[in-house]
Design a protein around this motif. Structure first.
Motif, PDB file in Angstrom:
ATOM      1  N   MET A 124      21.273  27.102  42.274  1.00  0.00           N
ATOM      2  CA  MET A 124      20.028  27.867  42.389  1.00  0.00           C
ATOM      3  C   MET A 124      19.868  28.693  41.128  1.00  0.00           C
ATOM      4  O   MET A 124      20.589  29.668  40.919  1.00  0.00           O
ATOM      5  CB  MET A 124      20.071  28.767  43.633  1.00  0.00           C
ATOM      6  CG  MET A 124      20.209  27.998  44.940  1.00  0.00           C
ATOM      7  SD  MET A 124      20.415  29.069  46.389  1.00  0.00           S
ATOM      8  CE  MET A 124      22.024  29.783  46.021  1.00  0.00           C
ATOM      9  N   ASP A 125      18.918  28.291  40.290  1.00  0.00           N
ATOM     10  CA  ASP A 125      18.711  28.939  38.992  1.00  0.00           C
ATOM     11  C   ASP A 125      17.412  29.720  39.032  1.00  0.00           C
ATOM     12  O   ASP A 125      16.384  29.213  39.475  1.00  0.00           O
ATOM     13  CB  ASP A 125      18.667  27.880  37.888  1.00  0.00           C
ATOM     14  CG  ASP A 125      18.754  28.513  36.504  1.00  0.00           C
ATOM     15  OD1 ASP A 125      18.848  29.758  36.435  1.00  0.00           O
ATOM     16  OD2 ASP A 125      18.728  27.774  35.513  1.00  0.00           O
ATOM     17  N   ALA A 126      17.468  30.949  38.575  1.00  0.00           N
ATOM     18  CA  ALA A 126      16.272  31.792  38.520  1.00  0.00           C
ATOM     19  C   ALA A 126      16.462  32.849  37.457  1.00  0.00           C
ATOM     20  O   ALA A 126      17.500  33.524  37.405  1.00  0.00           O
ATOM     21  CB  ALA A 126      16.002  32.441  39.875  1.00  0.00           C
ATOM     22  N   ALA A 127      15.459  32.981  36.610  1.00  0.00           N
ATOM     23  CA  ALA A 127      15.454  34.022  35.573  1.00  0.00           C
ATOM     24  C   ALA A 127      16.697  33.953  34.695  1.00  0.00           C
ATOM     25  O   ALA A 127      17.230  34.982  34.276  1.00  0.00           O
ATOM     26  CB  ALA A 127      15.329  35.406  36.213  1.00  0.00           C
ATOM     27  N   GLY A 128      17.165  32.741  34.437  1.00  0.00           N
ATOM     28  CA  GLY A 128      18.319  32.582  33.565  1.00  0.00           C
ATOM     29  C   GLY A 128      19.656  32.875  34.201  1.00  0.00           C
ATOM     30  O   GLY A 128      20.688  32.823  33.533  1.00  0.00           O
ATOM     31  N   ALA A 129      19.674  33.180  35.501  1.00  0.00           N
ATOM     32  CA  ALA A 129      20.927  33.450  36.216  1.00  0.00           C
ATOM     33  C   ALA A 129      21.068  32.422  37.325  1.00  0.00           C
ATOM     34  O   ALA A 129      20.232  32.364  38.240  1.00  0.00           O
ATOM     35  CB  ALA A 129      20.931  34.867  36.783  1.00  0.00           C
ATOM     36  N   ALA A 130      22.094  31.596  37.238  1.00  0.00           N
ATOM     37  CA  ALA A 130      22.292  30.515  38.203  1.00  0.00           C
ATOM     38  C   ALA A 130      23.443  30.848  39.143  1.00  0.00           C
ATOM     39  O   ALA A 130      24.426  31.482  38.750  1.00  0.00           O
ATOM     40  CB  ALA A 130      22.562  29.196  37.479  1.00  0.00           C
ATOM     41  N   GLN A 131      23.291  30.421  40.384  1.00  0.00           N
ATOM     42  CA  GLN A 131      24.367  30.500  41.363  1.00  0.00           C
ATOM     43  C   GLN A 131      24.679  29.083  41.843  1.00  0.00           C
ATOM     44  O   GLN A 131      23.782  28.318  42.171  1.00  0.00           O
ATOM     45  CB  GLN A 131      23.974  31.384  42.549  1.00  0.00           C
ATOM     46  CG  GLN A 131      23.952  32.866  42.231  1.00  0.00           C
ATOM     47  CD  GLN A 131      23.707  33.715  43.459  1.00  0.00           C
ATOM     48  OE1 GLN A 131      22.792  33.455  44.218  1.00  0.00           O
ATOM     49  NE2 GLN A 131      24.528  34.737  43.646  1.00  0.00           N
ATOM     50  N   ARG A 132      25.974  28.779  41.886  1.00  0.00           N
ATOM     51  CA  ARG A 132      26.401  27.432  42.237  1.00  0.00           C
ATOM     52  C   ARG A 132      27.388  27.488  43.399  1.00  0.00           C
ATOM     53  O   ARG A 132      28.311  28.311  43.403  1.00  0.00           O
ATOM     54  CB  ARG A 132      27.061  26.771  41.020  1.00  0.00           C
ATOM     55  CG  ARG A 132      27.664  25.404  41.290  1.00  0.00           C
ATOM     56  CD  ARG A 132      28.184  24.798  39.988  1.00  0.00           C
ATOM     57  NE  ARG A 132      29.204  25.659  39.384  1.00  0.00           N
ATOM     58  CZ  ARG A 132      30.505  25.589  39.694  1.00  0.00           C
ATOM     59  NH1 ARG A 132      30.938  24.723  40.614  1.00  0.00           N
ATOM     60  NH2 ARG A 132      31.366  26.383  39.087  1.00  0.00           N
ATOM     61  N   PHE A 133      27.189  26.615  44.381  1.00  0.00           N
ATOM     62  CA  PHE A 133      28.123  26.518  45.502  1.00  0.00           C
ATOM     63  C   PHE A 133      29.243  25.555  45.129  1.00  0.00           C
ATOM     64  O   PHE A 133      29.009  24.489  44.545  1.00  0.00           O
ATOM     65  CB  PHE A 133      27.415  26.018  46.761  1.00  0.00           C
ATOM     66  CG  PHE A 133      26.483  27.024  47.361  1.00  0.00           C
ATOM     67  CD1 PHE A 133      26.964  28.077  48.115  1.00  0.00           C
ATOM     68  CD2 PHE A 133      25.111  26.916  47.161  1.00  0.00           C
ATOM     69  CE1 PHE A 133      26.107  29.014  48.666  1.00  0.00           C
ATOM     70  CE2 PHE A 133      24.243  27.852  47.712  1.00  0.00           C
ATOM     71  CZ  PHE A 133      24.745  28.896  48.456  1.00  0.00           C
ATOM     72  N   SER A 134      30.460  25.951  45.460  1.00  0.00           N
ATOM     73  CA  SER A 134      31.627  25.137  45.126  1.00  0.00           C
ATOM     74  C   SER A 134      32.567  25.076  46.321  1.00  0.00           C
ATOM     75  O   SER A 134      32.802  26.087  46.992  1.00  0.00           O
ATOM     76  CB  SER A 134      32.359  25.722  43.911  1.00  0.00           C
ATOM     77  OG  SER A 134      33.588  25.046  43.691  1.00  0.00           O
ATOM     78  N   ASN A 135      33.108  23.871  46.569  1.00  0.00           N
ATOM     79  CA  ASN A 135      34.097  23.717  47.645  1.00  0.00           C
ATOM     80  C   ASN A 135      35.423  24.370  47.285  1.00  0.00           C
ATOM     81  O   ASN A 135      36.226  24.669  48.172  1.00  0.00           O
ATOM     82  CB  ASN A 135      34.321  22.230  47.942  1.00  0.00           C
ATOM     83  CG  ASN A 135      33.096  21.586  48.555  1.00  0.00           C
ATOM     84  OD1 ASN A 135      32.363  22.211  49.307  1.00  0.00           O
ATOM     85  ND2 ASN A 135      32.858  20.324  48.222  1.00  0.00           N
ATOM     86  N   ASP A 136      35.659  24.563  45.990  1.00  0.00           N
ATOM     87  CA  ASP A 136      36.929  25.133  45.540  1.00  0.00           C
ATOM     88  C   ASP A 136      36.901  26.653  45.477  1.00  0.00           C
ATOM     89  O   ASP A 136      37.960  27.282  45.339  1.00  0.00           O
ATOM     90  CB  ASP A 136      37.290  24.584  44.160  1.00  0.00           C
ATOM     91  CG  ASP A 136      37.464  23.072  44.177  1.00  0.00           C
ATOM     92  OD1 ASP A 136      37.905  22.541  45.219  1.00  0.00           O
ATOM     93  OD2 ASP A 136      37.143  22.426  43.162  1.00  0.00           O
ATOM     94  N   ALA A 137      35.733  27.244  45.558  1.00  0.00           N
ATOM     95  CA  ALA A 137      35.636  28.703  45.459  1.00  0.00           C
ATOM     96  C   ALA A 137      36.151  29.347  46.744  1.00  0.00           C
ATOM     97  O   ALA A 137      35.912  28.867  47.851  1.00  0.00           O
ATOM     98  CB  ALA A 137      34.190  29.121  45.205  1.00  0.00           C
ATOM     99  N   THR A 138      36.882  30.413  46.583  1.00  0.00           N
ATOM    100  CA  THR A 138      37.413  31.161  47.734  1.00  0.00           C
ATOM    101  C   THR A 138      37.018  32.626  47.603  1.00  0.00           C
ATOM    102  O   THR A 138      36.702  33.109  46.508  1.00  0.00           O
ATOM    103  CB  THR A 138      38.937  31.050  47.822  1.00  0.00           C
ATOM    104  OG1 THR A 138      39.523  31.545  46.599  1.00  0.00           O
ATOM    105  CG2 THR A 138      39.374  29.606  48.048  1.00  0.00           C
ATOM    106  N   LEU A 139      37.058  33.310  48.725  1.00  0.00           N
ATOM    107  CA  LEU A 139      36.767  34.736  48.746  1.00  0.00           C
ATOM    108  C   LEU A 139      38.065  35.524  48.722  1.00  0.00           C
ATOM    109  O   LEU A 139      38.972  35.257  49.502  1.00  0.00           O
ATOM    110  CB  LEU A 139      35.979  35.100  50.007  1.00  0.00           C
ATOM    111  CG  LEU A 139      34.481  34.812  49.990  1.00  0.00           C
ATOM    112  CD1 LEU A 139      33.878  35.119  51.347  1.00  0.00           C
ATOM    113  CD2 LEU A 139      33.788  35.620  48.915  1.00  0.00           C
TER     114      LEU A 139
END
Length: 497
Positions: free
Chosen positions: A61-76
């Protein structure tokens, strides 16, 4: 007649066989220390390919030059708020985690539950008591038919008693199981308190920063409109503008000025809330200065997986522990339907003087085994068991509702992030357009084709677009916080908790 008698004989024989079978089962349980009631199994995770309804949320999800990407490897991680890259946010969360009263209450509740569990485990040990007594008595032999005169004497006693309840049917084991599950529930409640507190602090800090930036942008707009009023008034004096134009601009300026106190009030409220969350009085805690420019949008987000969500959310884990408590109490109520056995032994000394208290002549002891079987309680024990089963059904329904609410929250947040990106992208385009329009008007002013008032109007439009963009940025940050909270905030991660 013969057929009837034969049927009666078969019924009696069947009843005897069932009685022998039940007695055999009871003896087998007695020697094998069986445990009544159901063994608890955690409810399975819901099966769903994805959580959100309709078209799946885009991976990027890209907006105003700042993108957010969902990843299966990302953890909290537990300190998920550090992904926003703001020292002010980190400090505010740390202050709250150290001194928040609600968190302190949850910690005390967990300690209380742990102590109750340790106290409950004492039933598996022999109960030993000692007593010492000293009395002066008057004894009348007439009580036993003797004509002797009454006797007055001193009596000193020293005794000890040991008792042990055999947990044949596992009722005590189920009671301890319920206490352990209750401790688990309090532990998950504490994790939920941590998560709620940290999310509230980060959200409030984002709002605090956004209000400050909006106040600054609004005051710049007020200054620009003030210049427009001055220029237009000069034009009116020169006879090239109508006085209505002056009044219109003054109305716009007054309207903008009226919005500042409301923004300042909201910012003040946010600061007071931060103070309360940090366990301080509003006058004793100063919110750190922060701007949205100093808060980084996390670029990589963990993908929500249904099988992991039920293990990561503390509220789901708490509801599961409450379900475990209800399951164990069914076993307690079931064990109460069966006989109980208690072994006791006691001994001691008694004499008329302290000096001779430990002499052999005053020694006494006893040993006993008591069996208590419930025969008739007016249905109390049976319906207590039924009530325990009903309580389990209620706890299961509550658990299912908590799971549904959790999936709803995640779905809402995922879709909100997608919509935030679309909204912010439009806000960014509007801001870029207003900035380009201002640049062109400034070039025309330098060429002498437009007046200075046109520059002021274009600049005011740019500031309005900037305020809308700031609001979009803040909303996207807060919905990212909401996603972290909806996924469990990293309090469990890949561990079992």
């Amino acid at each position: 007649m013969c057929i009837s008698r034969r049927n009666e004989s078969l019924n009696v024989a069947g009843t005897m066989r069932r009685g022998v079978c039940l007695a055999g089962c009871a003896l087998l349980c007695a020697f094998s220390a069986c445990t009544m009631g159901p063994n608890f199994d955690a409810p399975p995770a819901p099966r769903a390919e994805r959580i959100e309804h309709g078209e799946p949320v885009a991976d990027v999800m890209d907006a105003a030059g700042a993108a957010q990407r969902f990843s299966n490897d990302a953890t909290l991680s537990r300190d998920w708020w550090t992904t926003f890259g703001s020292a002010a946010v980190d400090r505010a969360v740390t202050d709250a985690l150290v001194a928040n009263p609600t968190l302190a209450s949850a910690q005390a509740a967990l300690r209380e539950s742990e102590d109750d569990m340790r106290a409950g485990a004492g039933v598996f040990y022999p109960q030993i008591d000692a007593s010492f007594g000293a009395s002066r008595q008057k004894y009348s032999p007439l009580r036993v038919g003797s004509g002797q005169p009454p006797v007055i004497f001193n009596l000193f006693t020293l005794s000890a008693q040991v008792s042990y309840a055999l947990d044949i049917w596992g009722g005590e084991r189920r009671s301890l199981e319920a206490l352990r599950a209750q401790t688990d529930a309090q532990r998950h409640a504490l994790a939920a308190a941590y998560l709620t507190l940290s999310a509230n602090v980060v959200n409030t800090m984002i709002a605090y920063a956004a209000y400050g930036d909006e106040i600054a942008a609004t005051r710049e707009m007020i200054a620009l409109v003030g210049e427009q009023v001055s220029v237009t008034h000069s034009q009116f004096t020169a006879g090239v503008a109508a006085y209505s134009a002056v009044l219109t601009l003054e109305n716009e300026k007054a309207t903008l000025e009226a919005t500042v106190p409301a923004l300042e009030q909201r910012r003040e409220q946010a600061g007071n809330l931060l103070a309360a969350l940090s366990g301080s009085m509003p006058s004793q805690w100063i919110a750190p200065e922060v701007s949205l420019e100093n808060i980084v949008l996390p670029a990589v987000l963990p993908r929500a997986v249904s099988s992991e969500l039920v293990r990561q959310r503390p509220d789901i884990r708490q509801a599961e522990a409450a379900l475990h408590v209800a399951s164990a109490r069914i076993g307690v109520a079931t064990a109460n339907l069966f006989p109980s056995v208690t072994l006791t032994a006691g001994g001691g000394y008694g004499n008329r003087s302290m000096n001779a208290l430990l002499s052999q002549t005053g020694q006494a002891w006893s040993a006993a085994a008591d069996v208590t079987a419930p025969l008739f309680h007016g249905g109390t024990l049976w319906f207590e068991r039924r009530a325990a089963i009903d309580a389990y059904d209620q706890a299961r329904a509550v658990y299912d509702q908590v799971v549904l609410a959790a999936f709803e929250q995640v779905a809402d947040t995922l879709r909100a992030l997608e919509n935030d990106a679309h909204t912010l992208d439009a806000d960014a385009r509007a801001l870029a357009t207003s900035e380009e329009a201002l640049r062109l008007v400034q070039a025309e002013y330098e060429a002498g084709t437009v007046g200075y008032l046109s520059i002021l109007v274009a600049d005011a439009q740019r500031h309005q677009a900037r305020i809308a963009w700031l609001q979009g940025v803040a909303q996207r940050l807060q919905d990212t916080v909401a996603l972290y909270a909806a996924l469990g905030g990293g309090w469990y991660g890949n561990a079992d908790g």
